[in-house]
Design a protein around this motif. Sequence first.
Motif, PDB file in Angstrom:
ATOM      1  N   THR A  58       3.417  -5.759  -1.566  1.00 57.51           N
ATOM      2  CA  THR A  58       3.067  -7.017  -2.206  1.00 57.51           C
ATOM      3  C   THR A  58       1.664  -6.897  -2.794  1.00 57.51           C
ATOM      4  O   THR A  58       0.716  -6.561  -2.069  1.00 57.51           O
ATOM      5  CB  THR A  58       3.111  -8.185  -1.213  1.00 57.51           C
ATOM      6  OG1 THR A  58       4.416  -8.260  -0.634  1.00 57.51           O
ATOM      7  CG2 THR A  58       2.803  -9.503  -1.908  1.00 57.51           C
ATOM      8  N   VAL A  59       1.556  -7.158  -4.088  1.00 54.80           N
ATOM      9  CA  VAL A  59       0.272  -7.046  -4.775  1.00 54.80           C
ATOM     10  C   VAL A  59      -0.155  -8.440  -5.233  1.00 54.80           C
ATOM     11  O   VAL A  59       0.557  -9.089  -6.014  1.00 54.80           O
ATOM     12  CB  VAL A  59       0.364  -6.092  -5.980  1.00 54.80           C
ATOM     13  CG1 VAL A  59      -1.020  -5.912  -6.608  1.00 54.80           C
ATOM     14  CG2 VAL A  59       0.939  -4.747  -5.562  1.00 54.80           C
ATOM     15  N   SER A  60      -1.282  -8.874  -4.747  1.00 48.06           N
ATOM     16  CA  SER A  60      -1.784 -10.206  -5.113  1.00 48.06           C
ATOM     17  C   SER A  60      -2.684 -10.112  -6.338  1.00 48.06           C
ATOM     18  O   SER A  60      -3.372  -9.113  -6.543  1.00 48.06           O
ATOM     19  CB  SER A  60      -2.551 -10.815  -3.947  1.00 48.06           C
ATOM     20  OG  SER A  60      -3.680 -10.016  -3.639  1.00 48.06           O
ATOM     21  N   ALA A  61      -2.666 -11.171  -7.119  1.00 48.38           N
ATOM     22  CA  ALA A  61      -3.463 -11.176  -8.361  1.00 48.38           C
ATOM     23  C   ALA A  61      -4.954 -11.308  -8.069  1.00 48.38           C
ATOM     24  O   ALA A  61      -5.358 -11.810  -7.032  1.00 48.38           O
ATOM     25  CB  ALA A  61      -2.998 -12.315  -9.254  1.00 48.38           C
ATOM     26  N   THR A  82       5.034  -5.545  -7.131  1.00 47.97           N
ATOM     27  CA  THR A  82       5.546  -6.153  -5.901  1.00 47.97           C
ATOM     28  C   THR A  82       7.055  -5.973  -5.811  1.00 47.97           C
ATOM     29  O   THR A  82       7.795  -6.358  -6.717  1.00 47.97           O
ATOM     30  CB  THR A  82       5.186  -7.649  -5.862  1.00 47.97           C
ATOM     31  OG1 THR A  82       3.770  -7.793  -5.792  1.00 47.97           O
ATOM     32  CG2 THR A  82       5.834  -8.321  -4.663  1.00 47.97           C
ATOM     33  N   LEU A 112       0.213  -5.578   2.020  1.00 48.55           N
ATOM     34  CA  LEU A 112      -0.366  -6.500   1.046  1.00 48.55           C
ATOM     35  C   LEU A 112      -1.669  -5.908   0.529  1.00 48.55           C
ATOM     36  O   LEU A 112      -2.535  -5.502   1.313  1.00 48.55           O
ATOM     37  CB  LEU A 112      -0.623  -7.851   1.707  1.00 48.55           C
ATOM     38  CG  LEU A 112      -1.364  -8.899   0.863  1.00 48.55           C
ATOM     39  CD1 LEU A 112      -0.532  -9.286  -0.347  1.00 48.55           C
ATOM     40  CD2 LEU A 112      -1.673 -10.124   1.723  1.00 48.55           C
ATOM     41  N   LYS A 129      -0.498  -3.425  -9.616  1.00 49.47           N
ATOM     42  CA  LYS A 129      -0.435  -4.676 -10.365  1.00 49.47           C
ATOM     43  C   LYS A 129       0.526  -5.628  -9.658  1.00 49.47           C
ATOM     44  O   LYS A 129       1.430  -5.170  -8.934  1.00 49.47           O
ATOM     45  CB  LYS A 129       0.069  -4.401 -11.781  1.00 49.47           C
ATOM     46  CG  LYS A 129      -0.743  -3.367 -12.538  1.00 49.47           C
ATOM     47  CD  LYS A 129      -0.104  -3.057 -13.887  1.00 49.47           C
ATOM     48  CE  LYS A 129      -0.906  -1.988 -14.638  1.00 49.47           C
ATOM     49  NZ  LYS A 129      -0.302  -1.687 -15.956  1.00 49.47           N
ATOM     50  N   PRO A 130       0.392  -6.915  -9.878  1.00 51.74           N
ATOM     51  CA  PRO A 130       1.320  -7.868  -9.245  1.00 51.74           C
ATOM     52  C   PRO A 130       2.780  -7.551  -9.556  1.00 51.74           C
ATOM     53  O   PRO A 130       3.645  -7.767  -8.699  1.00 51.74           O
ATOM     54  CB  PRO A 130       0.893  -9.202  -9.844  1.00 51.74           C
ATOM     55  CG  PRO A 130      -0.569  -9.036 -10.119  1.00 51.74           C
ATOM     56  CD  PRO A 130      -0.717  -7.608 -10.573  1.00 51.74           C
ATOM     57  N   GLN A 183      -4.626  -6.110  -2.951  1.00 51.00           N
ATOM     58  CA  GLN A 183      -5.068  -6.833  -4.146  1.00 51.00           C
ATOM     59  C   GLN A 183      -4.807  -6.021  -5.407  1.00 51.00           C
ATOM     60  O   GLN A 183      -4.734  -4.776  -5.358  1.00 51.00           O
ATOM     61  CB  GLN A 183      -6.559  -7.148  -4.040  1.00 51.00           C
ATOM     62  CG  GLN A 183      -6.895  -8.232  -3.033  1.00 51.00           C
ATOM     63  CD  GLN A 183      -8.356  -8.643  -3.089  1.00 51.00           C
ATOM     64  OE1 GLN A 183      -9.217  -7.821  -3.393  1.00 51.00           O
ATOM     65  NE2 GLN A 183      -8.626  -9.898  -2.804  1.00 51.00           N
ATOM     66  N   SER A 184      -4.687  -6.709  -6.505  1.00 54.11           N
ATOM     67  CA  SER A 184      -4.516  -6.046  -7.788  1.00 54.11           C
ATOM     68  C   SER A 184      -5.638  -5.034  -8.013  1.00 54.11           C
ATOM     69  O   SER A 184      -6.807  -5.325  -7.748  1.00 54.11           O
ATOM     70  CB  SER A 184      -4.530  -7.095  -8.902  1.00 54.11           C
ATOM     71  OG  SER A 184      -4.328  -6.498 -10.148  1.00 54.11           O
TER      72      SER A 184
END
Length: 123
Positions: free
Chosen positions: A120-123, A90, A10, A86-87, A12-13
């Motif tokens: 997984t990329v979170s916004a 994912t 995981l 980027k999200p 972050q963007s």
Amino acid sequence: LQLVESGGGLVQSGGSLKLSCVGSGFTFSSYGMGWYRQAPGKDREFVAAIDWNGDNPKYGDSVKGRFIIFRDNFKNTVFLQMNNLKPEDTALYVCNRGSYGVSGRYYPNDAYWGHGTQVTVSA
């Protein structure tokens, strides 16, 4: 033959991850290798590929300029450096053993896939 991916997680963007795929049970240095990804509800998407000697890297349009594929034949490993994530990146990232045609195009071998590593990329 085995292909084992690792390095997902995981993030972050805007962040980075480096994926690895270790091959065994075959002469790793003789084959082109590729990365694909699949998000839920979507078709498998080509991400990147590299020829047996590290030449002719190919990239999917959505990752050009952000991802880099490279390999270490002494370690039987192909890597995918993913930057500026980027999200929409994912997905489950899967390694493939394939080949390059005379045109320089990468052809995946559907018999040789790893199990994948989740990114997984979170916004």
